[in-house]
Each structure stands twice: as structure tokens, then as C-alpha cells.
Design a protein around this motif. Structure first.
Motif, PDB file in Angstrom:
ATOM      1  N   LEU A 245      73.403  25.139  59.006  1.00 45.94           N
ATOM      2  CA  LEU A 245      73.561  25.192  57.910  1.00 45.94           C
ATOM      3  C   LEU A 245      72.223  24.171  56.338  1.00 45.94           C
ATOM      4  O   LEU A 245      72.350  24.643  55.870  1.00 45.94           O
ATOM      5  CB  LEU A 245      74.343  23.878  58.209  1.00 45.94           C
ATOM      6  N   VAL A 246      71.871  22.531  57.444  1.00 41.97           N
ATOM      7  CA  VAL A 246      71.272  22.940  56.696  1.00 41.97           C
ATOM      8  C   VAL A 246      69.501  22.952  55.820  1.00 41.97           C
ATOM      9  O   VAL A 246      69.453  22.891  55.069  1.00 41.97           O
ATOM     10  CB  VAL A 246      70.822  21.193  56.928  1.00 41.97           C
ATOM     11  N   SER A 247      69.639  23.904  56.798  1.00 45.73           N
ATOM     12  CA  SER A 247      68.266  24.644  56.740  1.00 45.73           C
ATOM     13  C   SER A 247      67.804  25.467  55.447  1.00 45.73           C
ATOM     14  O   SER A 247      66.960  25.857  54.499  1.00 45.73           O
ATOM     15  CB  SER A 247      67.598  25.721  57.764  1.00 45.73           C
ATOM     16  N   PRO A 248      68.580  25.893  55.041  1.00 43.46           N
ATOM     17  CA  PRO A 248      69.144  27.243  53.609  1.00 43.46           C
ATOM     18  C   PRO A 248      68.537  26.008  52.600  1.00 43.46           C
ATOM     19  O   PRO A 248      68.038  26.894  52.027  1.00 43.46           O
ATOM     20  CB  PRO A 248      70.194  27.577  53.669  1.00 43.46           C
ATOM     21  N   PHE A 249      68.856  24.713  52.818  1.00 46.21           N
ATOM     22  CA  PHE A 249      68.574  24.179  51.441  1.00 46.21           C
ATOM     23  C   PHE A 249      67.963  23.838  50.969  1.00 46.21           C
ATOM     24  O   PHE A 249      66.877  23.595  50.048  1.00 46.21           O
ATOM     25  CB  PHE A 249      69.153  22.556  51.277  1.00 46.21           C
ATOM     26  N   ARG A 250      66.452  24.768  51.884  1.00 45.47           N
ATOM     27  CA  ARG A 250      64.903  24.182  51.553  1.00 45.47           C
ATOM     28  C   ARG A 250      64.748  25.180  50.457  1.00 45.47           C
ATOM     29  O   ARG A 250      63.687  24.976  49.551  1.00 45.47           O
ATOM     30  CB  ARG A 250      64.025  24.926  52.286  1.00 45.47           C
ATOM     31  N   TYR A 251      65.257  26.168  49.790  1.00 51.27           N
ATOM     32  CA  TYR A 251      65.887  27.529  48.700  1.00 51.27           C
ATOM     33  C   TYR A 251      65.432  26.106  47.626  1.00 51.27           C
ATOM     34  O   TYR A 251      64.747  26.398  46.511  1.00 51.27           O
ATOM     35  CB  TYR A 251      67.344  27.874  48.371  1.00 51.27           C
ATOM     36  N   THR A 252      65.889  25.279  47.499  1.00 51.49           N
ATOM     37  CA  THR A 252      65.689  24.273  45.910  1.00 51.49           C
ATOM     38  C   THR A 252      64.218  23.602  45.744  1.00 51.49           C
ATOM     39  O   THR A 252      64.808  24.062  45.094  1.00 51.49           O
ATOM     40  CB  THR A 252      66.765  22.983  46.210  1.00 51.49           C
ATOM     41  N   ALA A 275      64.312  37.222  39.272  1.00 52.52           N
ATOM     42  CA  ALA A 275      65.777  37.407  40.001  1.00 52.52           C
ATOM     43  C   ALA A 275      65.381  36.052  41.155  1.00 52.52           C
ATOM     44  O   ALA A 275      66.601  36.594  42.015  1.00 52.52           O
ATOM     45  CB  ALA A 275      65.723  39.086  40.290  1.00 52.52           C
ATOM     46  N   GLY A 276      64.509  36.596  42.176  1.00 52.49           N
ATOM     47  CA  GLY A 276      63.963  36.587  43.390  1.00 52.49           C
ATOM     48  C   GLY A 276      64.581  34.869  43.545  1.00 52.49           C
ATOM     49  O   GLY A 276      65.637  34.674  44.316  1.00 52.49           O
ATOM     50  N   ILE A 277      64.720  33.942  42.450  1.00 45.33           N
ATOM     51  CA  ILE A 277      64.990  32.419  41.863  1.00 45.33           C
ATOM     52  C   ILE A 277      66.536  32.302  42.232  1.00 45.33           C
ATOM     53  O   ILE A 277      66.224  31.659  43.166  1.00 45.33           O
ATOM     54  CB  ILE A 277      64.057  32.238  41.070  1.00 45.33           C
ATOM     55  N   GLY A 278      66.571  33.233  41.179  1.00 50.34           N
ATOM     56  CA  GLY A 278      68.173  33.725  41.209  1.00 50.34           C
ATOM     57  C   GLY A 278      68.975  33.757  42.439  1.00 50.34           C
ATOM     58  O   GLY A 278      69.535  33.085  42.970  1.00 50.34           O
ATOM     59  N   LEU A 279      69.118  34.875  43.363  1.00 52.92           N
ATOM     60  CA  LEU A 279      68.961  34.908  44.462  1.00 52.92           C
ATOM     61  C   LEU A 279      68.566  33.518  45.635  1.00 52.92           C
ATOM     62  O   LEU A 279      69.557  33.331  46.215  1.00 52.92           O
ATOM     63  CB  LEU A 279      68.407  36.034  45.180  1.00 52.92           C
ATOM     64  N   ILE A 280      67.668  33.296  45.490  1.00 52.76           N
ATOM     65  CA  ILE A 280      67.555  32.100  46.376  1.00 52.76           C
ATOM     66  C   ILE A 280      68.487  30.912  45.799  1.00 52.76           C
ATOM     67  O   ILE A 280      68.765  30.002  47.212  1.00 52.76           O
ATOM     68  CB  ILE A 280      66.223  31.532  46.176  1.00 52.76           C
ATOM     69  N   VAL A 281      68.710  30.250  45.163  1.00 52.83           N
ATOM     70  CA  VAL A 281      68.815  29.413  44.571  1.00 52.83           C
ATOM     71  C   VAL A 281      70.631  29.728  44.772  1.00 52.83           C
ATOM     72  O   VAL A 281      71.370  28.527  45.682  1.00 52.83           O
ATOM     73  CB  VAL A 281      68.631  28.659  43.090  1.00 52.83           C
ATOM     74  N   GLY A 282      71.621  30.972  44.470  1.00 54.97           N
ATOM     75  CA  GLY A 282      72.231  31.058  44.828  1.00 54.97           C
ATOM     76  C   GLY A 282      73.137  31.370  46.153  1.00 54.97           C
ATOM     77  O   GLY A 282      74.109  31.021  46.732  1.00 54.97           O
ATOM     78  N   ALA A 283      71.809  31.392  46.918  1.00 51.28           N
ATOM     79  CA  ALA A 283      71.912  31.216  48.353  1.00 51.28           C
ATOM     80  C   ALA A 283      72.453  29.823  49.160  1.00 51.28           C
ATOM     81  O   ALA A 283      73.488  29.883  49.615  1.00 51.28           O
ATOM     82  CB  ALA A 283      71.014  32.303  49.802  1.00 51.28           C
ATOM     83  N   GLY A 284      71.968  29.254  48.782  1.00 52.89           N
ATOM     84  CA  GLY A 284      71.941  28.080  49.055  1.00 52.89           C
ATOM     85  C   GLY A 284      73.374  27.389  48.501  1.00 52.89           C
ATOM     86  O   GLY A 284      73.959  26.530  49.725  1.00 52.89           O
ATOM     87  N   LEU A 285      73.727  27.325  46.676  1.00 52.60           N
ATOM     88  CA  LEU A 285      75.204  26.731  46.368  1.00 52.60           C
ATOM     89  C   LEU A 285      76.328  27.546  47.201  1.00 52.60           C
ATOM     90  O   LEU A 285      77.317  27.181  47.338  1.00 52.60           O
ATOM     91  CB  LEU A 285      75.501  27.171  45.135  1.00 52.60           C
ATOM     92  N   TYR A 286      75.473  28.712  47.828  1.00 56.52           N
ATOM     93  CA  TYR A 286      77.223  29.549  48.446  1.00 56.52           C
ATOM     94  C   TYR A 286      77.134  29.049  50.004  1.00 56.52           C
ATOM     95  O   TYR A 286      78.367  29.342  50.271  1.00 56.52           O
ATOM     96  CB  TYR A 286      76.976  31.253  48.815  1.00 56.52           C
ATOM     97  N   THR A 287      76.351  28.613  50.469  1.00 56.86           N
ATOM     98  CA  THR A 287      76.197  27.831  52.124  1.00 56.86           C
ATOM     99  C   THR A 287      76.400  26.762  51.788  1.00 56.86           C
ATOM    100  O   THR A 287      77.870  26.328  52.390  1.00 56.86           O
ATOM    101  CB  THR A 287      74.941  27.382  52.278  1.00 56.86           C
ATOM    102  N   LEU A 288      76.444  26.077  50.750  1.00 59.70           N
ATOM    103  CA  LEU A 288      77.428  24.398  50.439  1.00 59.70           C
ATOM    104  C   LEU A 288      78.921  24.469  50.390  1.00 59.70           C
ATOM    105  O   LEU A 288      79.551  24.095  51.077  1.00 59.70           O
ATOM    106  CB  LEU A 288      76.359  23.688  49.375  1.00 59.70           C
ATOM    107  N   HIS A 289      79.294  25.554  49.451  1.00 58.71           N
ATOM    108  CA  HIS A 289      80.467  26.399  49.315  1.00 58.71           C
ATOM    109  C   HIS A 289      81.502  26.100  50.470  1.00 58.71           C
ATOM    110  O   HIS A 289      82.661  26.059  50.528  1.00 58.71           O
ATOM    111  CB  HIS A 289      80.467  27.161  48.331  1.00 58.71           C
ATOM    112  N   ARG A 290      80.378  27.380  51.267  1.00 62.78           N
ATOM    113  CA  ARG A 290      81.059  27.932  52.665  1.00 62.78           C
ATOM    114  C   ARG A 290      80.921  26.545  53.489  1.00 62.78           C
ATOM    115  O   ARG A 290      82.471  25.951  53.839  1.00 62.78           O
ATOM    116  CB  ARG A 290      80.034  29.084  53.811  1.00 62.78           C
TER     117      ARG A 290
END
Length: 309
Positions: A245-252, A275-290
Motif C-alpha cells: 500500500l505504502v510503496s506506490p506513493f513513491r510516485y509523488t 501523460a506518463g506523469i499524470g498516470l503516475i500521480v493518478g495511480a498514487g491518488l487512487y491508491t490513497l482513495h482505496r
């Protein structure tokens, strides 16, 4: 067989905050080191920065009253983590001088994918399809930034060293999860700083020595300060948490990498990179939402059990 300590109450939230803090610190360090790497060999950079960092951390350890715990640096897992950190630092700093800072940062973000893959069999964590999807989206974003197969990605040994640093970084973080929670984090940080500094010093006879200027010394002192804070936060980020869970927040870190690339080095991302940066940041935010959704479900289950006769 090693057993990871249990996940702490509010551990995931603390881990996420610590991870985001560590990423900001590490990007500041990377920016300073990249500037110095134009003039000084990587081993010398690591040694000088490591000496500054070790002195700072030792003072912190004494002030915090943990001098009595200094003997715990001999713990096998603490020593193993320190050795892996030294190898990661050498490979990363050797590569950073030859690659754009956003590219090497994006390469490094393969780490969460490796950790998620390892957290199931090694830690017994339940990794659902939503988490896998978020990490995969972040990985796709990394590919858009780096563009594997392009001339920049395949240019020389720098990319190979960056990819090797990713592998050893994932192993390092998994080792951190197994360290005895009774060992103070500052002790682990001190061991890391000393090991990294000694590794750099050992490379000087092979790479040579260039007399640093006062500017170089000042930049490395600043780098040591933020890398100490970053290492401390990174260790906290993997203790008593769900690693996957925590590791994907490296994307920030990509946000900071882009700002640094533009403001300091004049490196502007192209459309695919944005576009890639948007995906990276979006993935982190979605993980936080979950994580918030899961927390609400757990609380509701506890409350429901409490109301049962």
C-alpha cells in the motif's frame, strides 16, 4: 523463517506521509548531487556526503537518548539493509550524471511494482486487483516518461546501473519490513549513513580524487542534511505498514523531478512524458482513495461487532 511484525494501528497513514516526505527530501538530494556530479566522481561524492550525514545522525542519536542502543547496529538485518543502501546509492549516483533527472527518477519508480509482486509471497499481504491496477497504471506512466527503445533509454551503462539500483532498492525495502520494531529508527539510519559513506570511500582509489571547491562542499552538506531526513522518513515508511500500500506513493517524487528538471536543469518533458506523469500521480491518488475506503469498511465492521448482543 522470518516473520514480519504486525501492521500497526494507523501505520499505513503514517507510512504514506513518511513516504511522501522521503520523496521530497530525496529529490532535493538528487538535484544537489546531479549538480556536483558534473565535477566530482561518484565515490567521492558518496564519501563526503556520507561523512556529513553520519556526524549529523550520530548527534541526533545522542540527543534522542539512544546511545545505549548503538550496539544494535550489529543486527544482521540492519547490517544487510545498510549494505543494500550503499549499493543502491553507488549505482544511482553513478547513473544520475548521465541521465535526465526525470528519466532516472521514472526508472526508479519500477520499485513499487517489484515490491507489490514480492509482498504477497514474502509478507502474506492480500493484494487485490484494484491495487494491482493502480500500480500497473503507474508503471505504464513510467514507460511513457522513459520511452524504452529510444536512444536515450538505451544509451550506455547508465540505464543498466539505474535498473540495478531499482532491483536492490526493492530488496532493501523488503528487508526493512522484517527489522525488529524495538530497534530505534535512528540507529538504522546511522548504520545506513556509515555504510554508504564507507562504500563511497572504498571506491575513491579506483575512481580518483578531485579536490572539491567550497561550493561543492556546501552543496554536499545540504545534500547530507536532506538525505538524512529522507532516510529516516523512508525507514519509518516501511515499519508496521502494508508495504504494497505504502510503496506506490513513491510516485509523488515525479512531481518534484519535473519541477527540478525544469527549474534547475532546463529539461522540459514532452507530451508523452506529461501523460506518463499524470498516470503516475493518478495511480498514487487512487491508491490513497482505496485505503480510505478500506479504512471505512474496517471501522464499520468493528462498530457492527461492538453492537452485537
Amino acid at each position: 523463517m522470518l516473520t514480519a511484525p504486525p501492521v500497526e494501528a494507523n501505520g499505513n497513514r503514517r507510512g504514506i506521509i513518511a513516504m511522501c516526505t522521503a520523496m521530497a527530501c530525496f529529490m532535493t538530494n538528487d538535484t544537489l548531487v546531479k549538480i556536483v556530479a558534473r565535477d566530482l566522481p561518484s565515490g567521492e561524492i558518496i564519501a563526503i556526503r556520507g561523512a556529513f550525514a553520519a556526524v549529523m545522525v550520530f548527534g541526533w542519536l545522542v540527543a534522542a537518548g539512544h546511545l545505549r542502543d548503538i550496539g544494535r547496529v550489529a543486527s544482521p538485518l540492519v547490517a544487510a539493509r545498510a549494505g543494500l543502501e550503499a549499493l543502491v546509492a553507488f549505482l544511482f549516483i553513478s547513473a544520475i550524471g548521465a541521465l535526465p533527472i526525470a528519466d532516472i527518477t521514472a526508472i526508479f519508480l519500477i520499485t513499487p511494482l517489484l515490491i507489490t509482486a514480492l509482498s504477497g509471497p514474502l509478507l502474506g499481504e492480500q493484494v487485490g486487483w484494484r491495487r494491482w491496477s493502480a500500480v500497473a497504471a503507474g508503471f505504464l506512466g513510467m514507460l511513457l516518461v522513459v520511452k524504452p527503445g529510444g536512444a536515450g533509454f538505451l544509451a550506455g551503462s547508465a540505464t543498466v546501473m539505474a535498473l540495478l539500483s531499482v532491483f536492490f532498492c526493492a530488496i532493501r525495502d523488503m528487508v526493512t519490513r522484517f527489522i525488529d520494531p524495538r530497534i530505534p529508527t535512528i540507529v538504522i539510519t546511522l548504520t545506513t549513513c556509515v555504510a554508504v559513506g564507507l562504500f563511497g570511500a572504498a571506491m575513491i582509489p579506483f575512481q580518483g580524487w578531485v579536490t572539491p571547491s567550497l561550493t561543492h562542499v556546501g552543496l554536499l552538506l545540504a545534500a547530507a542534511t536532506v538525505v538524512v531526513a529522507g532516510n529516516h522518513a523512508m525507514i519509518l515508511a516501511f515499519r508496521g505498514v502494508e508495504v504494497s500500500l505504502v510503496s506506490p506513493f513513491r510516485y509523488t517524487v515525479m512531481v518534484w523531478a519535473i519541477v527540478s528538471g525544469i527549474a534547475v536543469f532546463g529539461e522540459w518533458p514532452d507530451v508523452a512524458s506529461w501523460a506518463g506523469i499524470g498516470l503516475i500521480v493518478g495511480a498514487g491518488l487512487y491508491t490513497l482513495h482505496r485505503e480510505r475506503v478500506r479504512l471505512k469498511v474496517r471501522r464499520a465492521e468493528v462498530e457492527a461487532k461492538a453492537t452485537l448482543p
